[in-house]
Design an enzyme around this catalytic site. Sequence first.
Site, PDB file in Angstrom:
ATOM      1  N   HIS A  54       0.822  -1.217   0.000  1.00 40.46           N
ATOM      2  CA  HIS A  54       0.000   0.000   0.000  1.00 40.46           C
ATOM      3  C   HIS A  54       0.856   1.267   0.000  1.00 40.46           C
ATOM      4  CE1 HIS A  54      -3.876  -2.074   0.377  1.00 40.46           C
ATOM      5  NE2 HIS A  54      -3.218  -2.917   1.140  1.00 40.46           N
ATOM      6  N   THR A  55       2.119   1.123  -0.321  1.00 43.13           N
ATOM      7  CA  THR A  55       2.978   2.294  -0.508  1.00 43.13           C
ATOM      8  C   THR A  55       3.084   2.679  -1.977  1.00 43.13           C
ATOM      9  OG1 THR A  55       4.872   0.780  -0.501  1.00 43.13           O
ATOM     10  CG2 THR A  55       4.393   1.948   1.549  1.00 43.13           C
ATOM     11  N   GLY A 152      -6.529 -15.482  -6.736  1.00 46.48           N
ATOM     12  CA  GLY A 152      -7.062 -14.825  -5.553  1.00 46.48           C
ATOM     13  C   GLY A 152      -6.188 -14.941  -4.324  1.00 46.48           C
ATOM     14  N   SER A 156      -0.452 -11.654  -7.648  1.00 49.06           N
ATOM     15  CA  SER A 156      -0.503 -10.860  -8.875  1.00 49.06           C
ATOM     16  C   SER A 156      -0.722 -11.686 -10.132  1.00 49.06           C
ATOM     17  CB  SER A 156       0.765 -10.007  -9.030  1.00 49.06           C
ATOM     18  OG  SER A 156       0.797  -9.018  -8.045  1.00 49.06           O
ATOM     19  N   SER A 158      -3.257 -11.316 -11.958  1.00 45.66           N
ATOM     20  CA  SER A 158      -3.800 -10.390 -12.954  1.00 45.66           C
ATOM     21  C   SER A 158      -2.682  -9.620 -13.652  1.00 45.66           C
ATOM     22  CB  SER A 158      -4.798  -9.428 -12.304  1.00 45.66           C
ATOM     23  OG  SER A 158      -4.186  -8.664 -11.281  1.00 45.66           O
ATOM     24  N   ASP A 202       2.994  -4.266  -9.164  1.00 47.11           N
ATOM     25  CA  ASP A 202       2.784  -5.634  -9.627  1.00 47.11           C
ATOM     26  C   ASP A 202       3.171  -5.795 -11.093  1.00 47.11           C
ATOM     27  OD1 ASP A 202       1.776  -5.889  -7.100  1.00 47.11           O
ATOM     28  OD2 ASP A 202      -0.298  -6.227  -7.712  1.00 47.11           O
TER      29      ASP A 202
END
Length: 409
Positions: A54-55, A152, A156, A158, A202
């Site tokens: 979350h950085t 899930g 990563s 996706s 990612d």
Amino acid sequence: MKNGELTQAHTLAFNQAFNQAFTQAFTQAFTQAFGQEPALVAYAPGRVNLIGDHTDYNLGWVLPVALDRGTLVAASQRDDFQIQVVARDMDNEQVSFSLDDQAMAQMPLDSVSPWSNYVRGTVKMLSAYLAETGQPPLRGASLMITGNLPKGAGLSSSASLEMALIKAFAGLFDLKIDGIKAAQLGQQAENEFVGCNCGIMDQLISAMGEAERAMLLDCSDLAINQVALPRSLSLMIINSNVKRALVGSEYNLRREQCQKVAQYFGVSSLRQVSYKQLCQAEASLEPTLFRRARHVVSENARVLEMAEALSAGDSARIGRLMAASHRSLRDDFAVSTPEVDCLVALVSEVLGMDGGARMTGGGFGGCVVALLPEHKIAEVRETIAAEYQARTGLTADIYLCHSGAGAFA
């Protein structure tokens, strides 16, 4: 892959990820589905983030590793302007869509086959980029997708798919797209089409990772410094089997909360806020917003210290930093789960000062990453087998991984 064009690192990464029987069965399945052999097979790895979650969307630092697991896209050109896709791991589910201008402009999200939205979004953003840069437009392609990343789980899958798709199109149509641009297009597909406001970490590690290295990435200017991983520590990933779904989860809310704090300070991102500034403003901030920002600001410092600890091979320091990161994600950012906390506690108790463990990825389930000496692996496995299901009702999947090379075709 095209014969004779792979580096030694690419060949090693691919052979680690997929055995010969797997790839042979995959190419045979493509031939059976489309009536011709694939012109090429593109590969892109998944990733695990050692520290710095979350950085990235706060323009801070991250420290991910490309894995020796990922996504394959087999591809051949078509004579029309249709994209036809078969998802090998979704019971060979098939999706097709048109590349004409109207179809691209009005492309809807696919609620029936949600996996195809990552294909649609990537193709849409790639088509727009080619038009902007004056390159010839995409033509039709037949595609088949497979991989060995757990879906899930926060590794990563996706981003891996997006980078493999871009490598496949670049190889088919001789497109000029470097790793940074490919990562930006993949991020754009998620932000603007799929609806997940992820950062660029990612996609960038999937596109440009290096074997036996972690990527110290400055998300403010995309400066990259490759950091050698200690040979004394093994990389273990433990899937809690609490399934994640970042789109529609609180992930986007966390980003909004960080933006509110940045706005309070009159800056564009939390990267520009120091720990001292944040603490001085604590009384003026809503408590939840303060905690969210405290995680981001303190995590940035931990990432930089972690890069130093990895270079020094300091397992005790690595463990302390990973433990502090997990506490911050759990308590300040509130993105862990009881099951993930349980795994971190079990692993940490076994390791002591010989490495560390933390949740990894966006949170709300998914995986734990651990760095540990080889002689601790068996005990960690035994402890998880004995305790995790009894405490949570779930079983965990354990993967011993290596760092791998970035995307290639």
